[in-house]
Each structure stands twice: as C-alpha cells, then as structure tokens.
Design an enzyme around this catalytic site. Sequence first.
Site, short mmCIF file in Angstrom:
data_model
loop_
_atom_site.label_atom_id
_atom_site.label_comp_id
_atom_site.label_asym_id
_atom_site.label_seq_id
_atom_site.Cartn_x
_atom_site.Cartn_y
_atom_site.Cartn_z
N GLU A 95 0.71 -1.31 0.04
CA GLU A 95 -0.09 -0.02 0.13
C GLU A 95 0.73 1.05 -0.03
OE1 GLU A 95 -3.86 -1.98 2.19
OE2 GLU A 95 -2.65 -0.94 3.31
N CYS A 108 3.44 8.46 0.95
CA CYS A 108 3.91 7.70 1.97
C CYS A 108 4.04 6.21 1.18
CB CYS A 108 2.92 7.32 3.03
SG CYS A 108 3.34 6.41 4.26
N CYS A 115 5.92 -6.90 7.07
CA CYS A 115 7.20 -6.33 8.22
C CYS A 115 7.39 -7.41 9.23
CB CYS A 115 6.84 -4.99 8.68
SG CYS A 115 8.26 -4.23 9.58
N CYS A 119 6.17 -4.68 15.86
CA CYS A 119 6.06 -3.50 16.63
C CYS A 119 4.54 -3.96 17.06
CB CYS A 119 6.08 -2.26 16.28
SG CYS A 119 7.75 -1.95 15.53
N CYS A 122 1.56 -1.82 15.52
CA CYS A 122 1.39 -1.72 14.05
C CYS A 122 0.75 -2.64 13.24
CB CYS A 122 2.87 -1.66 13.39
SG CYS A 122 2.98 -1.31 11.75
N GLY A 163 6.73 -2.02 5.89
CA GLY A 163 8.04 -2.49 5.91
C GLY A 163 9.07 -1.74 6.70
N GLU A 164 10.34 -2.19 6.92
CA GLU A 164 11.44 -1.55 7.41
C GLU A 164 12.33 -1.15 6.42
OE1 GLU A 164 12.42 0.08 10.29
OE2 GLU A 164 14.25 0.24 9.40
N SER A 191 12.25 6.50 7.32
CA SER A 191 11.69 6.18 8.62
C SER A 191 12.12 4.83 9.04
CB SER A 191 10.17 6.29 8.91
OG SER A 191 9.86 6.21 10.08
N SER A 214 11.36 5.84 14.86
CA SER A 214 10.31 5.60 15.50
C SER A 214 10.97 5.34 16.87
CB SER A 214 9.42 4.47 15.03
OG SER A 214 9.18 4.87 13.43
N LEU A 215 10.59 6.02 17.81
CA LEU A 215 11.34 6.14 19.41
C LEU A 215 10.05 5.35 20.23
CD1 LEU A 215 13.86 6.83 20.58
CD2 LEU A 215 12.91 8.94 21.13
N CYS A 339 -1.73 6.05 9.61
CA CYS A 339 -0.64 5.64 10.26
C CYS A 339 -0.55 4.08 10.69
CB CYS A 339 0.37 6.51 11.39
SG CYS A 339 1.26 7.70 10.61
#
Length: 359
Positions: A95, A108, A115, A119, A122, A163-164, A191, A214-215, A339
């Site tokens: 997407e 985006c 992924c 997380c 997510c 994804g990362e 990101s 991403s903290l 998000c």
Amino acid sequence: MSGNALPDLLGLSRAELATLLAPAIDRPYRVEQVYRALYEQGARSFDEMTALSRPLRAELAQRFRIGLPEVASQHVSADGTTKYLFRLIDGATVEAVVIPDGARRTFCISSQAGCAMACRFCVTGFWGAGRDLTAGEIVGQVLAIAGRLQAQQSLNLVFMGMGEPLLNLDAVGAAIDVLGEWISLRRITVSTVGLVPGIRRMAGWPRRPNLAVSLHAPDDERRSELMPVNRSWPLAELMAALREFPLEPNRKLTFEYLLIAGTNDAPADADALARLLAGSGLTTRAKVNLIPVNPDPVLGERMVPPPLEVVTAFRDRLRERGLVATVRRRRGDDVSAACGQLRAFGRDPRGFRRSNLSL
Ligand code: SAH
C-alpha cells in the site's frame, strides 16, 4: 518474482541501464533517452518512447519491461487522502498513501510487502514479514501515483508505508538515487525502527535523505515491550549512532513518538524523553513528531490515543524543555490509510475498511 519475467528497467542507475540496454541499442545516447522517458515522461510502455524508432521500441519491448505496479484498488478519503493498493508482479501487494496538504502532497510509500519487526502498535507488523521490494517497485509506486517525475517540486516522499526500509537498504538507496534526481533529498525521509547498522551505513552515503526514527518510549523497558527490535538495539546504542549521523545545515533528525493512553503519555514521560535527547546531545539536532496512536481491532484494547488535552500538554512540556515538537494530524481514517494501518489487502480475512469489521 516469477522466473520468466523480463528484466525491469525501473530503478536502475544510468550505468546499470547502459549495461542492460547495450545489446539492444544502436547509439549510447539512447540510454539517456530511455532514462528520461521512464522518469520525466513517465512512459508506461515502450511505444510511448516516441524519441526512439519503431523497430527499436519493438526490440526493447521484446527484451525488457517497465515494471510499474498495477493499481489493484484506490480509495479516496473524505479529507482527500488517497490509499492505493498495488499488486506486484508475483501477486504480492503493498500500500501507498497520498496525503494532500494545501499545494503540497506527501507520498507515503512501502519498502517491503509486510514487516518482520512486530511492533505491538502496528497493523503491518501484526500480519508479519513479507518480501523486500526491488528498487524498481519502490520507484514504481511513486511513478504510478505521480505519473511522471518532472515538475514535482511540491512533493514530499516518506518511507513510512509497509516495511522496515533499513532491512532493504540496497533497494531503498538505489530507488532514492533515481528519485533524488527529480525530488530534492530534503523532501525525502526514510523512517526506521532504529536499526543501528543501517543507520551507520546511511551515515556514510554521500547524498542522504532525511532520517526519522520511531522512538515511542523514553526507556528500554517500555520500548522493548512496544518494539521487540529494542532488545537487539537498545536506546544507548541507537542514540550513539544518531549522535554521529551527519546532518546538513538546517536539517534535523525526526523522532516519531506514538502517544498511547496510559502507556507513554504521562508528563513524567515527556520529561524522560527530553532528558534522553538532551543526554544524547540531540535536543537541537532533532525534532519530535507526536502521533496519537491509531487504534485498530487487531491491536487489542490497549492501543488507544490519549485525549487532545493530554497530547497538547505532552507537546508543550517538550517545548518547555527546548525541543521542537509537533503533533501529527489524523488523516485518511475512513479509508484505513492512517499511520500503521497499512496491510496488504487480501491478507486480512475480515476486509478492507475498519467500518466493515464487526467487533
Ligand atoms: N518501519 C519504519 C517505517 C514504517 S512505520 C518505522 O518503524 O519507522 C511508519 C510510522 O508509522 C512509524 O513511526 C510507526 O511507528 C508508525 N505507526 C505504526 N503503527 C501505528 C499506529 N497504529 N498508529 C500511529 N502510527 C503508527
């Protein structure tokens, strides 16, 4: 990838394109003509490359493909946010979201079809790992949305889809090399969950996009709860890598910080976050983007955004401690384009729109 697919021309550097095209072209300058036709003109087929002779177009079509992803569906939200579902050559789906903001648009885009980072907040992570996208598939998302790369000054590009990106850094880097010819690197942001080796590799790139991290928590205990990756790359190591990340003048790192009611939204958490960044020498090198978490049925009941007063109080507390802090507006909720709500359609057995789900 299906075994008999022709080589994709998208996402290649000029040098790679020259090597690949060499057996098919009559003059070296054809490489530049093809390159420009692909990106500036946004050619979707070789027939559209009218600067080339008909026989050459036919020859190229025999040997190569222009791997634009197929738009499987497109949903426009009431606020103009548009979510695209792309189907790739092997049937994998990803997407991308387009967020209009006045004259500007933010794309985006996805770097992987799924992924592995898992997380807790997510939705993509909930559905699990998928394959890496190729550089062509990454560039292809942008082309499929924008049509062509010419005259796209008001375009921002963020790798905040599925994804990362730092787990697929070669392809992401190759895609940025191509896209960066038309879109300023100041308008491109990668990101990451905070993969230290990838951050260190990016630090060595001669031309770098913006980096966002991403903290989501100010200490290891809570961060490891929310983001399993923190067990491999805890905050001390992450912060050390970020302190060394070279920044051009007037650029800042971005920290994304989800606000989850009762989990990480207390005034003491804002203080701890400010202390963490100050202790790492990042107060003036970074900005904090606060994101009220978008709930989703697959995430369970704990992923609830705090009330607005709590969000603004958290922001103001960071500002009082010398940080640049902003709150991200919610966009595209009604098409599940918010998000963290990106999932490959078809992998979620319960349907596309949240409003269709029975809880
Ligand atoms: N893997 C990368 C990029 C994809 S996620 C990364 O983690 O940064 C892009 C952003 O969306 C991240 O900041 C992520 O934490 C955020 N996000 C994920 N799930 C979310 C949710 N449910 N609500 C709000 N933001 C979310």
